[in-house]
Scaffold this active site. Sequence first.
Site, PDB file in Angstrom:
ATOM      1  N   VAL A 179       0.832  -1.208   0.000  1.00 35.57           N
ATOM      2  CA  VAL A 179       0.000   0.000   0.000  1.00 35.57           C
ATOM      3  C   VAL A 179       0.865   1.256   0.000  1.00 35.57           C
ATOM      4  O   VAL A 179       0.579   2.226  -0.709  1.00 35.57           O
ATOM      5  CB  VAL A 179      -0.952  -0.014   1.205  1.00 35.57           C
ATOM      6  CG1 VAL A 179      -1.628   1.335   1.384  1.00 35.57           C
ATOM      7  CG2 VAL A 179      -2.005  -1.113   1.040  1.00 35.57           C
ATOM      8  N   GLU A 180       1.923   1.239   0.788  1.00 37.16           N
ATOM      9  CA  GLU A 180       2.745   2.440   0.940  1.00 37.16           C
ATOM     10  C   GLU A 180       3.593   2.737  -0.296  1.00 37.16           C
ATOM     11  O   GLU A 180       3.668   3.893  -0.726  1.00 37.16           O
ATOM     12  CB  GLU A 180       3.656   2.295   2.157  1.00 37.16           C
ATOM     13  CG  GLU A 180       2.942   2.296   3.500  1.00 37.16           C
ATOM     14  CD  GLU A 180       2.436   3.676   3.896  1.00 37.16           C
ATOM     15  OE1 GLU A 180       2.894   4.674   3.312  1.00 37.16           O
ATOM     16  OE2 GLU A 180       1.576   3.742   4.789  1.00 37.16           O
TER      17      GLU A 180
END
Length: 384
Positions: A179-180
């Site tokens: 996600v990051e």
Amino acid sequence: MIRRSLPMRLHVILVPLALALAACATGATPPPPTAATSQPSPVVPAAPAAPATAPAEALLPKIPQPPERPVAPPSVTDPALPLAQRIDAFVDYTAQAYNVDPQRIRDTLAQAEFKQSIIDAISRPAEKVRPWRDYRPIFMNDARIDGGRAFYAENRAALDRIASQTGVPAQYIVAIIGVETSYGRITGNYRVLDALYTLAFWHPKRAPFFAGELAQLFALTNEEPQLDILALKGSYAGAMGMGQFMPSSYRNWAKDGDGDGRRDLLDHKPDVFASIANYFVVHGWQRGGPVVARATRDAAASDFTPDGLDPVYPLPMLAARGYGPQPGEPTADGATLLSLDGEAGKEYWLGYRNFYVITRYNHSPMYALAVHQLAQAIGGNGTP
């Protein structure tokens, strides 16, 4: 911790919660003794006064959290003060708080640059404009899921070792990285120095936080001399590396995952894995505990939006309000309730203790639910 820049806050209007369920009660009181009686009347103890309302149903304790990160004082962040005066105050604050050479601070700040693009970016985070039905596909797609499975396969031994040591499942560590930074491919192109300098002195709304992080950046590069403060790249909010740690998170919770004497979160995977897991642990991760459950809402239930994300509502209390886990979903002592606008309409979720811990990485409940669902898909548990 962590990137206050990336995803995203819940696109829901929060309404204060009135928890007290009142129940009036009356009690019979004995008649007063009369003066006409020849014998003394027996003394009858007065009945205790009945409460006007029943006490509110008890909430569960909040999950204990680490101390708040230090923020810079008003002498550094007050926009009414001249910039030069605020910078002087910043030098004094950082030198005294973190034992950093004042001349080094001045020389470094002289090379920092204001970036209008950073102010523009932080003024329009995606979570403020996207509902869940549009937010979820950003992370729950074939490329992200397949990429996570491949990343896990490539690093299984190191990830499983950290999972065994900490109780944080490997797929959640992988999902955070996915996600990051799309598994380390997109870690940011802004100089961390420029990002924090810009936000510390030209973003009054959050200047105390970002000036505090700028000070922590000087302290971090003192402690980790392999980090070049002029060369570090990251997000527009100053988050660094595969897991997007802010300087204070890096200093407080980064771990040396392979014993080489350094904490390198830029691209050294053993340190990255150990540090993400440690972040979860210090914020209260419960080994083997559930994260979320799909919930149902009774047809007669009233709208209910908790005051926050803390899992302080006992499941019987939520059930009394008309909300409960769907059959077959996990349960826990306490939860918070999420109401999200999904593709097929309103979705209801119960967020448990470990869900709350994920929101400490990024305070958005949509972010935490995306991490959970991506982790489930990476781990082979389907695509919830």
